[in-house]
Design a protein around this motif. Structure first.
Motif, PDB file in Angstrom:
ATOM      1  N   SER A  20       0.553  -1.759   0.067  1.00  0.00           N
ATOM      2  CA  SER A  20       0.168   0.078   0.137  1.00  0.00           C
ATOM      3  C   SER A  20       1.000   1.340  -0.241  1.00  0.00           C
ATOM      4  O   SER A  20       1.958   1.047   0.227  1.00  0.00           O
ATOM      5  CB  SER A  20      -0.735  -0.126   0.982  1.00  0.00           C
TER       6      SER A  20
ATOM      7  N   ASN B  63      -2.728   4.632   2.294  1.00  0.00           N
ATOM      8  CA  ASN B  63      -3.391   3.122   2.257  1.00  0.00           C
ATOM      9  C   ASN B  63      -4.033   2.631   1.060  1.00  0.00           C
ATOM     10  O   ASN B  63      -4.670   1.658   1.302  1.00  0.00           O
ATOM     11  CB  ASN B  63      -4.335   3.349   3.347  1.00  0.00           C
ATOM     12  N   ASN B  64      -3.740   3.374   0.150  1.00  0.00           N
ATOM     13  CA  ASN B  64      -4.484   2.805  -1.695  1.00  0.00           C
ATOM     14  C   ASN B  64      -3.662   1.566  -1.642  1.00  0.00           C
ATOM     15  O   ASN B  64      -2.537   1.730  -1.874  1.00  0.00           O
ATOM     16  CB  ASN B  64      -4.253   3.741  -2.089  1.00  0.00           C
ATOM     17  N   PRO B  65      -4.131   0.389  -2.374  1.00  0.00           N
ATOM     18  CA  PRO B  65      -3.130  -0.588  -2.424  1.00  0.00           C
ATOM     19  C   PRO B  65      -2.485  -0.483  -3.773  1.00  0.00           C
ATOM     20  O   PRO B  65      -2.650   0.517  -4.689  1.00  0.00           O
ATOM     21  CB  PRO B  65      -4.239  -1.931  -3.634  1.00  0.00           C
TER      22      PRO B  65
ATOM     23  N   TYR C 197       6.124   3.130   1.526  1.00  0.00           N
ATOM     24  CA  TYR C 197       4.960   2.072   1.303  1.00  0.00           C
ATOM     25  C   TYR C 197       5.035   1.204   2.779  1.00  0.00           C
ATOM     26  O   TYR C 197       5.979   0.842   3.398  1.00  0.00           O
ATOM     27  CB  TYR C 197       5.628   1.158  -0.017  1.00  0.00           C
TER      28      TYR C 197
ATOM     29  N   ALA D 110      -1.316   0.263   7.801  1.00  0.00           N
ATOM     30  CA  ALA D 110      -1.650  -0.232   5.948  1.00  0.00           C
ATOM     31  C   ALA D 110      -2.022  -1.865   6.413  1.00  0.00           C
ATOM     32  O   ALA D 110      -1.469  -2.396   6.751  1.00  0.00           O
ATOM     33  CB  ALA D 110      -1.042   0.236   4.714  1.00  0.00           C
TER      34      ALA D 110
ATOM     35  N   PRO E  65      -3.916  -3.362   3.067  1.00  0.00           N
ATOM     36  CA  PRO E  65      -4.232  -3.625   1.944  1.00  0.00           C
ATOM     37  C   PRO E  65      -5.274  -4.929   1.658  1.00  0.00           C
ATOM     38  O   PRO E  65      -5.429  -4.382   1.183  1.00  0.00           O
ATOM     39  CB  PRO E  65      -2.936  -3.421   1.149  1.00  0.00           C
TER      40      PRO E  65
END
Length: 172
Positions: free
Chosen positions: A81, A85-87, A122, A155, A157
């Motif tokens: 992520s 926190n976006n994949p 990340y 995160a 994901p």
């Protein structure tokens, strides 16, 4: 003459002390995985640190206290992520090929896991889950790591991904 030797000796000691005090960029830094709300697992990656767009090997191990690992149903899922926190990229899913009862130590290795193009900061999440046997609480164990900085919040994901072939895991 003795003063010169003493001066050189002090100069050398001071120089070596300063060199050892400075952190070296080339010194290997191991990615540290932390528990993430479920049972903890130990995760090792190779290469460490990861290289963007190069395959990696993940080894997860531990002992689950409350859940059984069922061959062919329980999965090791690896996701990445960004700082929001976006994949990033696709998850890697690998089914266990051996069953383990709760309380038994286990180890699973996922080879040739494709690493996506990674940003400077990340997150990595590694989870053991079983959607087919336990759809209400599928995550049995997990570990997360933040690489390159702080994500602010941990995160997860995996929680936002749909798992191909397991539509019950999709979030609405």
């Amino acid at each position: 003459m003795n003063r010169n030797y003493i001066f050189v000796f002090i100069l050398l000691v001071t120089t070596f002390s300063m060199i050892n005090a400075v952190p070296h960029q080339l010194r290997k830094r191991e990615t540290k995985f932390d528990a993430c709300g479920a049972e903890p697992i130990t995760v090792k990656i190779n290469p460490d640190p990861l290289v963007s767009e190069k395959p990696a090997t993940y080894t997860g191990s531990g002992t689950l206290k409350f859940n059984n690992i069922i061959a062919g149903k329980t999965m090791l899922v690896i996701g990445y992520s960004d700082t929001s926190n976006n994949p990033i990229g696709d998850q890697d899913i690998q089914h266990f090929t051996e069953s383990f009862n709760a309380g038994e130590p286990f180890t699973i290795t996922a080879k040739d896991v494709q690493t996506p193009k990674l940003p400077k900061t990340y997150g990595i999440t590694v989870a053991i889950l079983d959607v087919s046997t336990n759809p209400k609480a599928p995550i049995y164990a997990c570990a997360t790591a933040t690489v390159g900085g702080s994500l602010g919040e941990r995160a997860y994901p995996i929680a936002g991904f749909s798992i191909a072939g397991y539509p019950i895991a999709e979030r609405s």
